[in-house]
Design an enzyme around this catalytic site. Structure first.
Site, PDB file in Angstrom:
ATOM      1  N   GLY A  10       1.270 -48.865 -23.950  1.00 49.52           N
ATOM      2  CA  GLY A  10       2.448 -49.703 -24.147  1.00 49.52           C
ATOM      3  C   GLY A  10       2.203 -50.762 -25.198  1.00 49.52           C
ATOM      4  O   GLY A  10       1.158 -50.769 -25.865  1.00 49.52           O
ATOM      5  N   ALA A  11       3.167 -51.674 -25.328  1.00 52.10           N
ATOM      6  CA  ALA A  11       3.063 -52.718 -26.344  1.00 52.10           C
ATOM      7  C   ALA A  11       1.919 -53.685 -26.051  1.00 52.10           C
ATOM      8  O   ALA A  11       1.288 -54.209 -26.967  1.00 52.10           O
ATOM      9  CB  ALA A  11       4.386 -53.471 -26.432  1.00 52.10           C
ATOM     10  N   GLU A  12       1.641 -53.890 -24.767  1.00 55.22           N
ATOM     11  CA  GLU A  12       0.644 -54.891 -24.383  1.00 55.22           C
ATOM     12  C   GLU A  12      -0.700 -54.290 -24.002  1.00 55.22           C
ATOM     13  O   GLU A  12      -1.734 -54.936 -24.167  1.00 55.22           O
ATOM     14  CB  GLU A  12       1.166 -55.720 -23.207  1.00 55.22           C
ATOM     15  CG  GLU A  12       2.259 -56.701 -23.562  1.00 55.22           C
ATOM     16  CD  GLU A  12       1.751 -57.896 -24.348  1.00 55.22           C
ATOM     17  OE1 GLU A  12       0.616 -58.329 -24.110  1.00 55.22           O
ATOM     18  OE2 GLU A  12       2.495 -58.375 -25.210  1.00 55.22           O
ATOM     19  N   LYS A  28      -7.129 -50.609 -17.170  1.00 53.65           N
ATOM     20  CA  LYS A  28      -6.021 -51.103 -17.993  1.00 53.65           C
ATOM     21  C   LYS A  28      -6.574 -52.217 -18.870  1.00 53.65           C
ATOM     22  O   LYS A  28      -7.089 -53.224 -18.363  1.00 53.65           O
ATOM     23  CB  LYS A  28      -4.894 -51.633 -17.107  1.00 53.65           C
ATOM     24  CG  LYS A  28      -3.690 -52.141 -17.895  1.00 53.65           C
ATOM     25  CD  LYS A  28      -2.534 -52.484 -16.963  1.00 53.65           C
ATOM     26  CE  LYS A  28      -1.306 -52.893 -17.742  1.00 53.65           C
ATOM     27  NZ  LYS A  28      -0.133 -53.128 -16.854  1.00 53.65           N
ATOM     28  N   ASP A 123       9.802 -54.631 -13.744  1.00 53.70           N
ATOM     29  CA  ASP A 123      10.035 -53.390 -14.494  1.00 53.70           C
ATOM     30  C   ASP A 123      10.157 -52.230 -13.510  1.00 53.70           C
ATOM     31  O   ASP A 123       9.437 -51.242 -13.613  1.00 53.70           O
ATOM     32  CB  ASP A 123       8.906 -53.153 -15.486  1.00 53.70           C
ATOM     33  CG  ASP A 123       9.179 -51.984 -16.429  1.00 53.70           C
ATOM     34  OD1 ASP A 123      10.370 -51.654 -16.638  1.00 53.70           O
ATOM     35  OD2 ASP A 123       8.216 -51.389 -16.946  1.00 53.70           O
TER      36      ASP A 123
END
Length: 207
Positions: A10-12, A28, A123
């Site tokens: 993802g973006a992060e 992660k 989310d």
């Protein structure tokens, strides 16, 4: 630690398959952003990593299944956690609609447990839920979550989940209603939350 297959990007952050003390695991990792000042970037990534881990732990205390955390490295901005070996709820609802009613009721009860503890996910989609072999639903990706959540935060959670059903699971309207019904039965101030969901929807129509 050896990173293997990429499970998500993802973006992060990026999520890798790995092994931890002989157990299947995922890590992660929040990757550095070159457009930010290095010290600010480190502080932000470290703070967000710590916050996500805290929310996961608080969620488990509230009775919501999340991956067990094995290790946290705030310097590298990594969380090493249990590999949730089950079926993605999104895939089940797409391929086996006959199972949808029972699963949706479990989702409603799970979100109620989360919200009763004043935790929002931020989310909520069926892609972030894994049906485990024991029948429990494991909730993933708490990176946008908050503790001490306000009614607005809880309403946004439900609104996002309803939108996910509308766009990704058309034809499961009755099952979505069953999910909300299960949520209402278990959530302490569900009327206030559902009223806020209606308000959020109306704001979207007139902006």
């Amino acid at each position: 630690m050896e990173f293997r297959d990429i499970l998500g990007c993802g973006a992060e952050a990026t999520v890798y398959r790995t092994e931890y003390l002989g157990r299947d695991a995922v890590v992660k990792t929040r990757t550095p952003k070159n457009y930010r000042h290095s010290e600010l970037d480190q502080r932000l990534r470290s703070s967000r990593t710590k916050n996500e881990a805290r929310i996961m732990i608080e969620s488990r205390k509230a009775g919501v299944r999340t991956p067990v955390i094995y290790d946290i490295d705030l310097r590298e901005c990594n969380i090493t956690m249990e590999y949730a070996a089950g079926e993605k709820v999104k895939d089940i609802l797409d391929s086996e609609p006959s199972r949808a009613d029972g699963i949706c009721r479990k989702i409603g009860e799970m979100i109620a447990s989360l919200h009763n503890a004043r935790i929002s996910h931020g989310d909520l989609t069926t892609s972030n839920m894994i049906l485990m072999p024991d029948g429990e639903i494991c909730l993933l990706d708490m990176s946008l979550g908050t503790t001490l959540a306000e009614i607005e935060d809880l309403g946004v959670d439900i609104h996002l989940l309803q939108r996910a059903f509308t766009s990704a699971h058309s034809g499961l309207e009755k099952e979505m209603e069953a999910m909300i019904s299960a949520y209402r039965k278990k959530m302490k101030n569900s009327d206030e939350v559902i009223e806020r969901v209606t308000d959020i929807k109306n704001r979207g129509r007139y902006t």
